[in-house]
Design an enzyme around this catalytic site. Structure first.
Site, short mmCIF file in Angstrom:
data_model
loop_
_atom_site.label_atom_id
_atom_site.label_comp_id
_atom_site.label_asym_id
_atom_site.label_seq_id
_atom_site.Cartn_x
_atom_site.Cartn_y
_atom_site.Cartn_z
N ASN A 33 -2.70 2.15 15.50
CA ASN A 33 -3.17 1.90 16.86
C ASN A 33 -3.66 3.22 17.44
OD1 ASN A 33 -0.91 3.26 18.15
ND2 ASN A 33 0.30 1.53 17.39
N ASP A 82 1.35 -0.23 9.57
CA ASP A 82 1.57 1.06 10.25
C ASP A 82 3.06 1.45 10.18
OD1 ASP A 82 1.03 3.26 11.82
OD2 ASP A 82 0.69 2.15 13.68
N GLY A 137 -3.63 -8.61 10.79
CA GLY A 137 -2.25 -8.92 11.13
C GLY A 137 -2.14 -9.24 12.61
N ILE A 145 0.83 -1.22 0.00
CA ILE A 145 0.00 0.00 0.00
C ILE A 145 0.86 1.27 0.00
CG2 ILE A 145 -0.36 0.39 2.50
CD1 ILE A 145 -3.43 0.47 1.74
P1 ADP Z 1 -3.54 -4.87 12.49
O1 ADP Z 1 -2.82 -4.42 13.74
O2 ADP Z 1 -4.77 -4.01 12.18
O3 ADP Z 1 -3.81 -6.34 12.47
P2 ADP Z 1 -1.20 -5.20 10.72
O4 ADP Z 1 -0.37 -4.12 10.15
O5 ADP Z 1 -0.56 -6.10 11.72
O6 ADP Z 1 -2.52 -4.47 11.31
O7 ADP Z 1 -1.78 -6.10 9.57
C1 ADP Z 1 -2.84 -5.70 8.74
C2 ADP Z 1 -2.62 -6.27 7.35
O8 ADP Z 1 -1.71 -5.41 6.66
C3 ADP Z 1 -2.01 -7.67 7.33
O9 ADP Z 1 -2.73 -8.46 6.39
C4 ADP Z 1 -0.58 -7.40 6.83
O10 ADP Z 1 -0.08 -8.50 6.05
C5 ADP Z 1 -0.82 -6.21 5.92
N1 ADP Z 1 0.36 -5.41 5.56
C6 ADP Z 1 1.56 -5.30 6.17
N2 ADP Z 1 2.36 -4.46 5.47
C7 ADP Z 1 1.63 -4.02 4.40
C8 ADP Z 1 1.89 -3.14 3.29
N3 ADP Z 1 3.07 -2.54 3.16
N4 ADP Z 1 0.89 -2.96 2.37
C9 ADP Z 1 -0.31 -3.55 2.50
N5 ADP Z 1 -0.62 -4.38 3.52
C10 ADP Z 1 0.34 -4.61 4.46
#
Ligand code: ADP
Length: 178
Positions: free
Chosen positions: A22, A32, A121, A9
């Site tokens: 968060n 994040d 995630g 993203i």
């Molecule tokens: P949460 O704390 O809401 O679970 P996470 O960041 O741990 O958020 O994960 C949310 C989703 O974002 C997961 O499916 C993870 O694989 C995905 N993710 C991690 N990095 C990226 C990125 N650079 N672009 C898109 N999605 C991502």
């Protein structure tokens, strides 16, 4: 129109990308961390100045907008998804995270928005449940002129989105790019 695809993203040139943040809005791991890294230190400085109550700048299910600094997008909408099995009423909160992000986008006159898989995630939401909430909430969006993309980082999450899109029979409003 809803598009489902794999990708990072932080590379998306959409008007706005959504961060699964968060409640502190001061960065973290996962998407994040990737967004803060790519946006640069000005994003953290901007977030630190945002209004907070006892460390909470954005309650779970709510959304806040910031500039995107070094990212190719124009804005970031930071939303906070629920932690599965911990936060009460998590289905409603996850739907609110998507809905409030769309409301903030609408207020800014935004034409396209890219979402990650919020709560899929470290917040450990089961992918099939999260996917159904995400797609139903976004399909209910009343904005015909808003293009919504789900930009999914991992193959298993992409597969869940693809399968749920088929099951929900949302028709031609959903396009899966494999
Ligand atoms: P949460 O704390 O809401 O679970 P996470 O960041 O741990 O958020 O994960 C949310 C989703 O974002 C997961 O499916 C993870 O694989 C995905 N993710 C991690 N990095 C990226 C990125 N650079 N672009 C898109 N999605 C991502």
């Amino acid at each position: 129109m809803i598009i489902i695809e794999t990708g990072d993203i932080t590379h998306c040139p959409d008007d706005v990308i959504v961060n699964a943040a968060n409640t502190s809005l001061l960065g973290g791991g996962g998407v994040d961390g990737a967004i803060h890294d790519a946006a640069g230190p000005k994003l953290l400085q901007y977030c630190q100045k945002m209004a907070e109550t006892e460390g909470v700048r954005c309650p779970i299910g709510d959304a806040r907008i910031t500039p995107a600094f070094n990212l190719p997008s124009r804005h970031i909408i930071h939303t906070v998804g629920p932690r599965h099995g911990i936060d009460v009423d998590s289905h409603r909160l996850l739907a609110s995270a998507y809905r409030n992000s769309l409301i903030v986008a609408k207020k800014q006159g935004i034409k396209n928005i890219a979402f990650p898989a919020i709560s899929c995630g470290v917040y450990r939401y089961p992918h099939d449940e999260a996917t159904e909430i995400a797609l139903r909430t976004c399909a209910e969006s009343d904005r015909q002129d808003l293009q919504i993309r789900f930009v999914l980082f991992s193959a298993d999450v992409f597969e869940a989105w693809q399968n749920t899109a088929r099951t929900l029979e949302l028709g031609s409003c959903v396009v899966v790019k494999s």
